[in-house]
Scaffold this motif. Structure first.
Motif, PDB file in Angstrom:
ATOM      1  N   THR A 167      43.668  -8.183   3.485  1.00 27.33           N
ATOM      2  CA  THR A 167      43.358  -8.973   2.306  1.00 27.33           C
ATOM      3  C   THR A 167      43.717  -8.213   1.038  1.00 27.33           C
ATOM      4  N   PHE A 168      44.387  -8.892   0.121  1.00 29.97           N
ATOM      5  CA  PHE A 168      44.682  -8.342  -1.200  1.00 29.97           C
ATOM      6  C   PHE A 168      43.658  -8.899  -2.182  1.00 29.97           C
ATOM      7  N   LEU A 169      43.192  -8.038  -3.098  1.00 22.03           N
ATOM      8  CA  LEU A 169      42.044  -8.383  -3.929  1.00 22.03           C
ATOM      9  C   LEU A 169      42.306  -8.128  -5.403  1.00 22.03           C
ATOM     10  N   THR A 170      41.781  -9.007  -6.233  1.00 19.61           N
ATOM     11  CA  THR A 170      41.825  -8.832  -7.675  1.00 19.61           C
ATOM     12  C   THR A 170      40.453  -9.185  -8.236  1.00 19.61           C
ATOM     13  N   GLY A 171      40.281  -9.028  -9.557  1.00 17.29           N
ATOM     14  CA  GLY A 171      38.996  -9.317 -10.169  1.00 17.29           C
ATOM     15  C   GLY A 171      39.040  -9.047 -11.658  1.00 17.29           C
ATOM     16  N   GLU A 172      37.887  -8.965 -12.269  1.00 15.34           N
ATOM     17  CA  GLU A 172      37.806  -8.635 -13.687  1.00 15.34           C
ATOM     18  C   GLU A 172      38.186  -7.178 -13.898  1.00 15.34           C
ATOM     19  N   LYS A 173      38.908  -6.901 -14.971  1.00 17.95           N
ATOM     20  CA  LYS A 173      39.418  -5.555 -15.220  1.00 17.95           C
ATOM     21  C   LYS A 173      38.304  -4.506 -15.211  1.00 17.95           C
ATOM     22  N   GLU A 174      37.185  -4.806 -15.876  1.00 19.93           N
ATOM     23  CA  GLU A 174      36.091  -3.840 -15.946  1.00 19.93           C
ATOM     24  C   GLU A 174      35.502  -3.569 -14.570  1.00 19.93           C
ATOM     25  N   GLU A 175      35.387  -4.611 -13.761  1.00 16.96           N
ATOM     26  CA  GLU A 175      34.836  -4.451 -12.418  1.00 16.96           C
ATOM     27  C   GLU A 175      35.790  -3.664 -11.518  1.00 16.96           C
ATOM     28  N   ILE A 176      37.078  -3.939 -11.642  1.00 17.46           N
ATOM     29  CA  ILE A 176      38.074  -3.190 -10.867  1.00 17.46           C
ATOM     30  C   ILE A 176      38.023  -1.708 -11.238  1.00 17.46           C
ATOM     31  N   GLU A 177      37.880  -1.417 -12.519  1.00 12.41           N
ATOM     32  CA  GLU A 177      37.821  -0.028 -12.960  1.00 12.41           C
ATOM     33  C   GLU A 177      36.587   0.677 -12.402  1.00 12.41           C
ATOM     34  N   ARG A 178      35.461   0.001 -12.414  1.00  8.26           N
ATOM     35  CA  ARG A 178      34.246   0.592 -11.848  1.00  8.26           C
ATOM     36  C   ARG A 178      34.403   0.823 -10.352  1.00  8.26           C
ATOM     37  N   LEU A 179      35.024  -0.128  -9.674  1.00  4.47           N
ATOM     38  CA  LEU A 179      35.224  -0.004  -8.234  1.00  4.47           C
ATOM     39  C   LEU A 179      36.182   1.143  -7.918  1.00  4.47           C
ATOM     40  N   ARG A 180      37.243   1.275  -8.714  1.00  5.19           N
ATOM     41  CA  ARG A 180      38.177   2.392  -8.528  1.00  5.19           C
ATOM     42  C   ARG A 180      37.438   3.720  -8.526  1.00  5.19           C
ATOM     43  N   ARG A 181      36.587   3.913  -9.493  1.00  2.00           N
ATOM     44  CA  ARG A 181      35.858   5.163  -9.607  1.00  2.00           C
ATOM     45  C   ARG A 181      34.855   5.325  -8.467  1.00  2.00           C
ATOM     46  N   ASN A 182      34.194   4.249  -8.110  1.00  2.00           N
ATOM     47  CA  ASN A 182      33.232   4.288  -7.021  1.00  2.00           C
ATOM     48  C   ASN A 182      33.874   4.682  -5.693  1.00  2.00           C
ATOM     49  N   LEU A 183      35.125   4.260  -5.494  1.00  2.00           N
ATOM     50  CA  LEU A 183      35.822   4.563  -4.240  1.00  2.00           C
ATOM     51  C   LEU A 183      36.454   5.952  -4.238  1.00  2.00           C
ATOM     52  N   GLY A 184      36.360   6.668  -5.349  1.00  2.00           N
ATOM     53  CA  GLY A 184      36.861   8.035  -5.392  1.00  2.00           C
ATOM     54  C   GLY A 184      38.300   8.169  -5.826  1.00  2.00           C
ATOM     55  N   TYR A 185      38.896   7.090  -6.344  1.00  2.00           N
ATOM     56  CA  TYR A 185      40.264   7.176  -6.853  1.00  2.00           C
ATOM     57  C   TYR A 185      40.205   7.673  -8.303  1.00  2.00           C
ATOM     58  N   VAL A 186      39.854   8.949  -8.447  1.00  2.00           N
ATOM     59  CA  VAL A 186      39.587   9.532  -9.756  1.00  2.00           C
ATOM     60  C   VAL A 186      40.266  10.894  -9.836  1.00  2.00           C
ATOM     61  N   ASN A 187      40.889  11.172 -10.973  1.00  2.00           N
ATOM     62  CA  ASN A 187      41.415  12.501 -11.250  1.00  2.00           C
ATOM     63  C   ASN A 187      40.458  13.180 -12.210  1.00  2.00           C
ATOM     64  N   LEU A 188      40.052  14.408 -11.903  1.00  2.00           N
ATOM     65  CA  LEU A 188      39.074  15.107 -12.732  1.00  2.00           C
ATOM     66  C   LEU A 188      39.613  15.420 -14.118  1.00  2.00           C
ATOM     67  N   ASP A 189      40.918  15.436 -14.255  1.00  2.00           N
ATOM     68  CA  ASP A 189      41.535  15.606 -15.565  1.00  2.00           C
ATOM     69  C   ASP A 189      41.532  14.244 -16.255  1.00  2.00           C
ATOM     70  N   PRO A 190      40.798  14.076 -17.356  1.00  2.00           N
ATOM     71  CA  PRO A 190      40.705  12.746 -17.983  1.00  2.00           C
ATOM     72  C   PRO A 190      42.035  12.198 -18.458  1.00  2.00           C
ATOM     73  N   VAL A 191      42.974  13.076 -18.817  1.00  2.00           N
ATOM     74  CA  VAL A 191      44.293  12.616 -19.230  1.00  2.00           C
ATOM     75  C   VAL A 191      45.032  12.013 -18.044  1.00  2.00           C
ATOM     76  N   LEU A 192      45.029  12.727 -16.923  1.00  2.00           N
ATOM     77  CA  LEU A 192      45.681  12.219 -15.727  1.00  2.00           C
ATOM     78  C   LEU A 192      44.958  10.993 -15.173  1.00  2.00           C
ATOM     79  N   ASP A 193      43.644  10.946 -15.345  1.00  2.00           N
ATOM     80  CA  ASP A 193      42.889   9.817 -14.818  1.00  2.00           C
ATOM     81  C   ASP A 193      43.279   8.515 -15.513  1.00  2.00           C
ATOM     82  N   LYS A 194      43.750   8.599 -16.748  1.00  2.00           N
ATOM     83  CA  LYS A 194      44.190   7.406 -17.471  1.00  2.00           C
ATOM     84  C   LYS A 194      45.598   6.971 -17.076  1.00  2.00           C
TER      85      LYS A 194
END
Length: 216
Positions: free
Chosen positions: A141-168
């Motif tokens: 299944t491919f999934l989409t949603g509200e931008k803010e919710e997707i961003e929160r989910l990204r971080r919750n799932l661990g798709y995060v770079n500790l460098d804030p510049v790279l994380d953007k």
């Protein structure tokens, strides 16, 4: 590598998802300072956000309740218009082979989810066309949603770079595959371009009796 060694290595490598907790102030879950004194079911539930998403078939779902709870899953984040040296289409093509290897289990006891990080462009219709172009079969299944919710989910799932510049930088998040057995709280990850038979075997290693996979 034997199965015991594999489980130890993947547990360490996937610490980002194994230690998932809900971010403070989340409306999806009460704020928690730890897991002491709560049931295993509540502990499992509090690892993931339960944000509202829409599938490529136009169905409204909740991430934890409808997609993750009680299931064995493979997860990745992606774009239909890739910004990371074509890693998204290459990763999708690679996962098509993983789906082939795990057939007919996909959609029955293993589920695949690809979450867009570009919901403004990747509407359900765009995602449906994308899946069709790659020959994706049921159970993925491919999934989409509200931008803010997707961003929160990204971080919750661990798709995060500790460098804030790279994380953007959008290109920093689409190269990893997460997989796990939610009711057993077993989670691991690997590069999305790992050989399909390796991905299938790694998932099988996590299962109670070594799993069933055809890599021929």
């Amino acid at each position: 590598m034997d199965r015991r060694h594999f489980l130890g290595v993947t547990a360490a490598a996937a610490a980002g998802i194994a230690a998932l907790t809900i971010l403070p102030g989340s409306p999806d879950r009460p704020e928690k300072t730890g897991y002491a004194g709560i049931s295993p079911e509540e502990r499992r539930r509090n690892r993931f956000l339960n944000v509202a998403l829409t599938t490529h078939e136009g169905r409204e779902v909740r991430f934890y309740d409808d997609l993750i709870k009680g299931k064995t899953v493979l997860l990745n984040v992606m774009y239909t218009v890739c910004t990371a040296e074509a890693i998204c289409p290459l990763g999708t093509a690679n996962l098509v082979e993983v789906q082939r290897l795990l057939d007919p289990r996909i959609g029955k006891d293993i589920f695949m989810y690809s979450i867009t990080l570009d919901p403004a462009n990747d509407t359900p219709g765009v995602l449906k066309s994308y899946a069709k172009a790659f020959g994706v079969k049921p159970g993925w299944t491919f999934l989409t949603g509200e931008k803010e919710e997707i961003e929160r989910l990204r971080r919750n799932l661990g798709y995060v770079n500790l460098d804030p510049v790279l994380d953007k930088d959008p290109s920093q998040h689409s190269g990893m595959l997460r997989y796990g057995i939610e009711p057993m709280e077993r989670w691991a990850g690997c590069p999305i371009l790992s050989r399909p038979e390796v991905i299938a075997k790694q998932l099988a290693y996590m299962e109670p009796r070594g799993g069933r996979v055809n890599t021929g």
